[in-house]
Design a protein around this motif. Structure first.
Motif, PDB file in Angstrom:
ATOM      1  N   VAL A  92     -44.602 -17.648  27.362  1.00 58.34           N
ATOM      2  CA  VAL A  92     -45.275 -17.486  26.157  1.00 58.34           C
ATOM      3  C   VAL A  92     -46.299 -18.469  26.154  1.00 58.34           C
ATOM      4  O   VAL A  92     -46.152 -19.574  26.407  1.00 58.34           O
ATOM      5  CB  VAL A  92     -44.294 -17.381  24.857  1.00 58.34           C
ATOM      6  N   ASN A  94     -49.448 -20.020  23.718  1.00 59.04           N
ATOM      7  CA  ASN A  94     -49.961 -20.097  22.258  1.00 59.04           C
ATOM      8  C   ASN A  94     -51.234 -20.878  22.339  1.00 59.04           C
ATOM      9  O   ASN A  94     -50.981 -22.044  22.587  1.00 59.04           O
ATOM     10  CB  ASN A  94     -48.735 -20.413  21.381  1.00 59.04           C
ATOM     11  N   TRP A  96     -53.512 -22.626  19.838  1.00 65.21           N
ATOM     12  CA  TRP A  96     -53.409 -23.380  18.515  1.00 65.21           C
ATOM     13  C   TRP A  96     -54.302 -24.577  18.232  1.00 65.21           C
ATOM     14  O   TRP A  96     -54.897 -24.893  19.236  1.00 65.21           O
ATOM     15  CB  TRP A  96     -51.822 -23.686  18.396  1.00 65.21           C
ATOM     16  N   CYS A 103     -51.551 -21.867  12.267  1.00 66.71           N
ATOM     17  CA  CYS A 103     -50.826 -22.631  14.005  1.00 66.71           C
ATOM     18  C   CYS A 103     -49.838 -23.542  13.618  1.00 66.71           C
ATOM     19  O   CYS A 103     -48.676 -23.569  14.225  1.00 66.71           O
ATOM     20  CB  CYS A 103     -52.213 -23.216  14.686  1.00 66.71           C
ATOM     21  N   LEU A 110     -42.214 -21.270  17.132  1.00 67.07           N
ATOM     22  CA  LEU A 110     -42.234 -21.393  18.967  1.00 67.07           C
ATOM     23  C   LEU A 110     -40.939 -22.260  19.403  1.00 67.07           C
ATOM     24  O   LEU A 110     -40.543 -22.096  20.394  1.00 67.07           O
ATOM     25  CB  LEU A 110     -43.651 -21.636  19.185  1.00 67.07           C
ATOM     26  N   THR A 172     -51.422 -15.543  20.740  1.00 65.92           N
ATOM     27  CA  THR A 172     -50.280 -15.797  21.473  1.00 65.92           C
ATOM     28  C   THR A 172     -50.195 -14.581  22.308  1.00 65.92           C
ATOM     29  O   THR A 172     -50.481 -13.427  22.292  1.00 65.92           O
ATOM     30  CB  THR A 172     -48.886 -15.849  20.818  1.00 65.92           C
TER      31      THR A 172
END
Length: 202
Positions: A92, A94, A96, A103, A110, A172
């Motif tokens: 994954v 992400n 942010w 976020c 997360l 994401t």
């Protein structure tokens, strides 16, 4: 698969300027109609030609994930995060920033996913589209167990290469163990969403 969301924080909008000295197109006359007729005839001939002379197939589109695997990012605590070292297991990623409210809200989600799914082989990386000091201060208040990399403003371009055409945050991406992108989510995500997608990915 891309999953849009209205909670995404858009980039700054740039004003649109009209071109100086631009004038409206003249009305169509007989000369214009003649040119159109010639254009139609040429297009018809082109279609016939394409039937007689097959064109080569266009080149295959480049793998969008290729933009990710060659990257290295500084870690807030020091050292480097080398993305190529993460290949071979599901991941994954992400994008942010500390100035992005959705976020900030999704970081615990997360982290929960990371704690529950890392024993199953899953990895999580947070790429901060931000500067170093705000990220360090945020992580002191909201510590997470997954890797954080400093991507800075260049993260918006990297995100676009991975499918974030809006250039908004958070964004994401889920990648399978073969390195291919299988899910994209623009906007705030949750543990339940991530867990649901991960159940179908190896």
């Amino acid at each position: 698969m891309t999953h849009p969301d209205h909670d995404a924080v858009p980039p700054k909008q740039r004003p649109v300027h009209e071109a100086a000295g631009e004038s409206p197109a003249p009305p169509a006359g007989r000369h214009h109609l003649l040119l159109v007729g010639v254009g139609v005839a040429a297009a018809t001939a082109g279609v016939a030609g394409s039937l007689l002379w097959p064109r080569p197939a266009p080149p295959a589109a480049e793998d969008p994930a290729a933009a990710l695997w060659g990257q290295r990012f500084d870690r807030p605590e020091g050292g480097q995060l080398v993305m190529a070292e993460l290949r071979g297991r599901p991941l994954v990623v992400n994008f942010w920033a500390t100035w992005c409210p959705p976020c900030v809200r999704e970081m615990p989600e997360l982290d929960r996913f990371h704690r529950e799914f890392s024993p199953r082989g899953w990895q999580v990386v947070g790429l901060a589209v931000d500067t170093l000091e705000p990220v360090r201060e945020f992580l002191q208040r909201v510590p997470v167990g997954f890797e954080i990399g400093m991507v800075g403003p260049a993260g918006l371009e990297l995100g676009r290469a991975l499918g974030n055409t809006a250039g908004a945050l958070p964004f994401t991406v889920l990648l399978a163990s073969d390195g291919q992108i299988v899910h994209r989510k623009l906007g705030e995500t949750t543990h339940a969403q991530l867990a649901g997608w991960a159940a179908d990915i190896r």
